[in-house]
Design an enzyme around this catalytic site. Structure first.
Site, PDB file in Angstrom:
ATOM      1  N   TYR A   1      -1.788  -0.549  10.971  1.00 52.16           N
ATOM      2  CA  TYR A   1      -1.921  -1.209   9.667  1.00 52.16           C
ATOM      3  C   TYR A   1      -0.726  -0.900   8.770  1.00 52.16           C
ATOM      4  O   TYR A   1      -0.056  -1.798   8.254  1.00 52.16           O
ATOM      5  CB  TYR A   1      -3.215  -0.769   8.971  1.00 52.16           C
ATOM      6  CG  TYR A   1      -3.215  -1.041   7.490  1.00 52.16           C
ATOM      7  CD1 TYR A   1      -3.070  -2.345   7.009  1.00 52.16           C
ATOM      8  CD2 TYR A   1      -3.320  -0.009   6.560  1.00 52.16           C
ATOM      9  CE1 TYR A   1      -3.041  -2.606   5.642  1.00 52.16           C
ATOM     10  CE2 TYR A   1      -3.296  -0.250   5.202  1.00 52.16           C
ATOM     11  CZ  TYR A   1      -3.152  -1.554   4.743  1.00 52.16           C
ATOM     12  OH  TYR A   1      -3.121  -1.801   3.399  1.00 52.16           O
TER      13      TYR A   1
ATOM     14  N   THR B   1       0.819  -1.206   0.000  1.00 51.93           N
ATOM     15  CA  THR B   1       0.000   0.000   0.000  1.00 51.93           C
ATOM     16  C   THR B   1       0.858   1.263   0.000  1.00 51.93           C
ATOM     17  O   THR B   1       2.011   1.246   0.463  1.00 51.93           O
ATOM     18  CB  THR B   1      -0.908   0.016   1.252  1.00 51.93           C
ATOM     19  OG1 THR B   1      -1.570   1.271   1.376  1.00 51.93           O
ATOM     20  CG2 THR B   1      -0.092  -0.213   2.526  1.00 51.93           C
ATOM     21  N   ASP B   2       0.289   2.363  -0.446  1.00 49.33           N
ATOM     22  CA  ASP B   2       0.989   3.646  -0.363  1.00 49.33           C
ATOM     23  C   ASP B   2       1.047   4.180   1.062  1.00 49.33           C
ATOM     24  O   ASP B   2       1.816   5.101   1.363  1.00 49.33           O
ATOM     25  CB  ASP B   2       0.350   4.682  -1.294  1.00 49.33           C
ATOM     26  CG  ASP B   2      -1.106   4.987  -0.980  1.00 49.33           C
ATOM     27  OD1 ASP B   2      -1.686   4.347  -0.081  1.00 49.33           O
ATOM     28  OD2 ASP B   2      -1.683   5.872  -1.650  1.00 49.33           O
ATOM     29  N   GLU B   3       0.259   3.597   1.964  1.00 48.55           N
ATOM     30  CA  GLU B   3       0.224   4.102   3.339  1.00 48.55           C
ATOM     31  C   GLU B   3       1.553   3.886   4.073  1.00 48.55           C
ATOM     32  O   GLU B   3       1.801   4.519   5.104  1.00 48.55           O
ATOM     33  CB  GLU B   3      -0.930   3.483   4.110  1.00 48.55           C
ATOM     34  CG  GLU B   3      -2.277   3.852   3.518  1.00 48.55           C
ATOM     35  CD  GLU B   3      -3.448   3.500   4.411  1.00 48.55           C
ATOM     36  OE1 GLU B   3      -3.321   3.619   5.641  1.00 48.55           O
ATOM     37  OE2 GLU B   3      -4.493   3.107   3.868  1.00 48.55           O
TER      38      GLU B   3
ATOM     39  N   LYS C   1       2.337  -3.351   7.282  1.00 48.18           N
ATOM     40  CA  LYS C   1       2.615  -3.527   5.852  1.00 48.18           C
ATOM     41  C   LYS C   1       4.041  -3.094   5.514  1.00 48.18           C
ATOM     42  O   LYS C   1       4.714  -3.736   4.690  1.00 48.18           O
ATOM     43  CB  LYS C   1       1.604  -2.744   5.004  1.00 48.18           C
ATOM     44  CG  LYS C   1       0.202  -3.341   5.008  1.00 48.18           C
ATOM     45  CD  LYS C   1       0.154  -4.745   4.440  1.00 48.18           C
ATOM     46  CE  LYS C   1       0.368  -4.768   2.942  1.00 48.18           C
ATOM     47  NZ  LYS C   1       0.193  -6.145   2.390  1.00 48.18           N
TER      48      LYS C   1
END
Length: 346
Positions: free
Chosen positions: A155, A130-132, A159
């Protein structure tokens, strides 16, 4: 190509499964069928001779070894993950176990298989992220493959950890890995705890539409079928050890996205009053990142991928899908996080 897809009964995973089977790949769908994994998501391909389902958990190493030994995949697409930021605030342990320990198990099971098969050159372990992991942007700038990691939620931290493990297995053991980091996905079969389906379904039920803070947080929206296309390109054409950022080039403030959905519903399923009247501003999420935006230039230059669906086109298609598929979403309305808010712990 025979592809083992983890999390293939989830939102993004099922889109990859459906597209891969339609393109003639053999697919082994490995999923634990937790709350957001639903076999209905892959019903369109369930009877295809190129499709097999394995009910297994990536936290169970013995089960993974059995699946690899039985099916001998040519590639792995690892999508299985806990993915809801709000849920990670309330229960971070599940995210650590699945996203970090589960990825470790997948890497080791894949490496064992790869070595046993003589380290075939064409084998790929594709980790979908993810870009997060990059944290939060200001008003300017875009995430690139060189952006330093700066995760802000349990989260995104889990990741980021899994991304680092995947790169370590490439550099230490030579496992041929490919990584992709994507922006926010939306589209058909999206579990109703997420923003876009929650707005659609609350509106259809005449319920308040909650918007965090003032709705000024910005996200880059990627139609899930565009994402699935990019992922299949990365696993078949990507260079081992490389990372590719996959973005929709569709930045929108949350409040603008919500009002657009309300306007679409006014047109496609008119109510007695404008749906935007249901919007209510609520207390913001703890640690809410201000803006995400991905620069997909690299995947465009190296693999020839570009998003094909604008957010306006994609939202209309998504709203229409939910209008046409009440039998899919209605049983999910009482799920914790759908009918009630999660992620308010501090």
């Amino acid at each position: 190509m025979k592809i083992l897809i983890t999390g293939g009964a989830g939102f993004i995973g099922s889109a990859v499964v459906r597209l891969a089977v339609s393109r003639g790949h053999q697919v082994v769908n490995l999923d634990a069928l937790t709350y957001a994994g639903r076999l209905e998501n892959v019903a369109p391909v369930a009877d295809d001779p190129n499709y097999v389902f394995e009910h297994a958990d990536i936290r169970d190493r013995a089960a993974l070894d059995r699946v690899f030994a039985t099916h001998k995949p040519d590639a792995v697409m690892h999508l299985a993950a806990e993915s809801h930021v709000d849920r990670s605030i309330d229960g971070p342990g599940d995210f650590i176990e699945t996203n970090i320990t589960g990825t470790y198990n997948m890497l080791e099971a894949a490496r064992t298989h790869w070595v046993h098969e003589g380290k075939p050159e064409g084998f790929r372990f594709h980790h979908i992220s993810t870009d997060e992991v990059y944290g939060s942007l200001g008003e300017d700038g875009l995430f690139t493959e060189q952006t330093p990691y700066d995760p802000r939620s349990p989260y995104s931290a889990s990741k980021a950890s899994s991304d680092h493990l995947v790169r370590a297995w490439f550099h230490t053991y030579g496992l041929p890995v490919v990584l992709t980091n994507c922006s926010n996905n939306y589209g058909p079969y999206h579990f109703p705890e997420k923003l876009i389906p929650k707005v659609i379904l609350n509106a259809l039920q005449g319920k308040e539409i909650p918007v965090y803070g003032q709705g000024l947080n910005v996200r880059d929206w990627l139609y899930v079928e565009d994402h699935a296309d990019a992922l299949l390109l990365a696993v078949t054409k990507g260079t081992p050890g490389e990372s590719y950022n996959v973005g929709g080039e569709n930045e929108r403030r949350n409040i603008d996205l919500v009002t657009t959905i309300c306007a679409l519903l006014d047109d496609m399923r008119p109510g007695t009053a404008p749906y935007a009247d249901l919007i209510r501003y609520v207390e913001d999420r703890p640690g809410h990142d201000a803006r995400y935006a991905i620069d997909p230039t690299f995947i465009g230059k190296t693999l020839g991928w570009r998003p094909s669906v604008t957010v306006e086109e994609g939202l209309r298609k998504t709203v229409q899908w939910y209008l046409d598929n009440q039998a899919w979403w209605k049983p999910l309305l009482d799920t914790d996080g759908v009918g009630t808010r999660v992620g308010v712990s501090t």
